[in-house]
Design an enzyme around this catalytic site. Structure first.
Site, PDB file in Angstrom:
ATOM      1  N   ASP A  33       0.824  -1.211   0.000  1.00 38.21           N
ATOM      2  CA  ASP A  33       0.000   0.000   0.000  1.00 38.21           C
ATOM      3  C   ASP A  33       0.860   1.263   0.000  1.00 38.21           C
ATOM      4  OD1 ASP A  33      -1.059  -2.298   1.272  1.00 38.21           O
ATOM      5  OD2 ASP A  33      -2.657  -1.166   2.230  1.00 38.21           O
ATOM      6  N   ALA A  34       2.007   1.172   0.649  1.00 40.41           N
ATOM      7  CA  ALA A  34       2.877   2.334   0.780  1.00 40.41           C
ATOM      8  C   ALA A  34       3.313   2.888  -0.568  1.00 40.41           C
ATOM      9  CB  ALA A  34       4.112   1.980   1.609  1.00 40.41           C
TER      10      ALA A  34
END
Length: 473
Positions: A173-174
């Protein structure tokens, strides 16, 4: 400065990021009937109307119910990213005003965990708003954090222990939260070190979490050995959507000659091929990419990111139109049918880190952000296939709304369109198809010399117009 220029249809992008178009001009004539052979939901006017409905519903919902999480939270950061895309085509200062008020409410600060990518996702919007309004406060806190990120060593393992996510991009997700924020800061400041750091850390995460055989990302190291009920590896739809969304946003800023650009393009092509091959018959990607039957309902947050990334790839000449347009057209139609009559976007998987069930009533702000990003790219795809038109872009990169008289040389119009008489020429809003009042200027011999018209352009907006035969299209 406001500029007018002749462009190719395939160049329907604006200088403030990569955007398109604008609408809602002053003194618009009644809308014409569109005769496009595309299904209605895939035409720019329909896409635009759907985007407005979703954007308006979201702001109204936030006004009545309030923000469910801090305004600096990643969920809202993704919403702001999508709202920036929408604001740049809406030609309506209302949407920028919402974003500016949110920035004022946060005092233009990031979240409390300084090196946690989720807490500087809002930097994407801050940097882009700075490009328009030039207020140093908008990027002051983010720049201080980014300067620190560029000098710390980043030499820890990405194994999911000891709260590694507060220091490294240890989860897929980062790659949407952090890299685009740094990339847009480079564009805002002109300092390449932020983009270079984004690239360096991207490939550190990719080396750790990207399964080259499957061409997909694990969510984090805890999923390396997990299996779905059908025995397949666990690859989360929205998680890989985060990656692809982040990938194209970095590419959007990255210069063509950047030493890492080809690597990013290669990964986009790899993931795009895989994602296209596992699209479901309903046009979406279910929560579990390799076990869609375990979560049989639609899931719109992942689907919107795939639609966005694949359409961006087509629009930028990286992915072939003939192969991927059928994929994104099915995806957009599926997204459109997931919108409630009042504009609420449904089938958004709730907060989580792995595949989960969803329903028509499930929504969240990050899904709306992704939907709006996808819509902009789908509009561009529609415009890029227009034929026999002369295209004009009018860009207002200033913080002040303006009028601009545009004058187009008649010879240039004829060169693009071919044989045409001045009595049946017309100017159209490129998105909505609405006719724009214009005049034809003649010389002493009563031969046409130019076309002139005067649009009203909101701040941070680029409008696109088409000059063509005055018939329905």
């Amino acid at each position: 400065m406001i500029q007018a220029s002749r462009i190719k249809l395939s160049d329907f992008k604006i200088n403030i990021g990569k955007r398109l178009l604008g609408v809602l001009l002053l003194f618009l004539a009644p809308s014409i009937t569109m005769g496009d052979t595309k299904p209605e939901g895939l035409r720019s006017d329909s896409i635009y109307a759907q985007m407005r409905k979703v954007a308006d519903w979201q702001w109204q919902s936030l006004a009545s119910e309030g923000f469910k999480r801090p305004k600096t939270d990643w969920t809202n950061g993704v919403l702001y990213a999508g709202m920036m895309e929408w604001s740049k085509i809406a030609n309506d200062k209302t949407y920028y005003n919402h974003l500016l008020k949110t920035g004022d409410d946060t005092k233009w600060r990031l979240g409390k965990n300084r090196h946690f990518a989720d807490d500087y996702c809002v930097g994407q919007a801050y940097s882009q708003l700075y490009e328009i309004y030039k207020d140093p406060l908008y990027i002051k806190d983010f720049k201080q954090l980014a300067d620190t990120l560029t000098i710390i060593p980043h030499n820890e393992s990405l194994l999911w222990v000891n709260k590694i996510y507060h220091r490294e991009w240890a989860w897929c997700d980062a790659l949407f939260m952090g890299p685009p924020a740094l990339a847009y800061l480079t564009r805002a400041t002109g300092d390449q070190k932020y983009l270079n750091m984004a690239s360096k850390l991207w490939w550190k995460t990719s080396d750790y979490l990207y399964d080259r055989k499957e061409r997909l990302y694990y969510r984090d190291s805890r999923y390396f050995d997990k299996k779905e009920s059908n025995g397949e590896k666990v690859f989360w739809s929205r998680g890989n959507g985060w990656v692809m969304g982040g990938l194209v946003r970095v590419l959007d800023v990255m210069p063509q000659k950047h030493p890492d650009r080809k690597k990013f393009e290669k990964q986009l092509k790899e993931m795009a091929g895989k994602i296209a091959s596992i699209q479901q018959p309903d046009g979406t990607w279910h929560a579990s990419l390799l076990d869609p039957g375990a979560f049989p309902s639609k899931e719109t947050s992942g689907t919107a990111f795939y639609c966005y990334a694949l359409a961006w790839g087509i629009n930028n000449g990286i992915l072939p139109y003939n192969k991927f347009y059928p994929v994104v057209s099915k995806a957009w139609q599926a997204l459109s049918t997931s919108v409630h009559p009042n504009g609420k976007l449904g089938y958004v998987q709730p907060l989580g880190i792995a595949p989960a069930k969803t329903s028509f009533n499930d929504t969240n702000v990050y899904g709306v952000g992704a939907f709006l990003m996808a819509g902009v790219e789908m509009i561009e795809l529609d415009l890029a296939k227009r034929k026999n038109v002369f295209s004009v872009s009018v860009d207002n990169g200033t913080p002040v709304s303006s009028f601009k008289t545009e004058t187009i040389d008649w010879k240039s119009v004829k060169k693009r369109i071919g044989k045409i008489g001045s009595e049946n020429i017309a100017v159209y809003n490129a998105i909505t198809g609405e006719t724009i009042p214009h005049q034809v200027i003649y010389n002493d011999r009563k031969k046409p010399q130019a076309i002139t018209f005067q649009p009203s352009i909101s701040s941070g907006t680029t409008l696109y117009f088409e000059v063509k035969s005055g018939v329905n299209y």
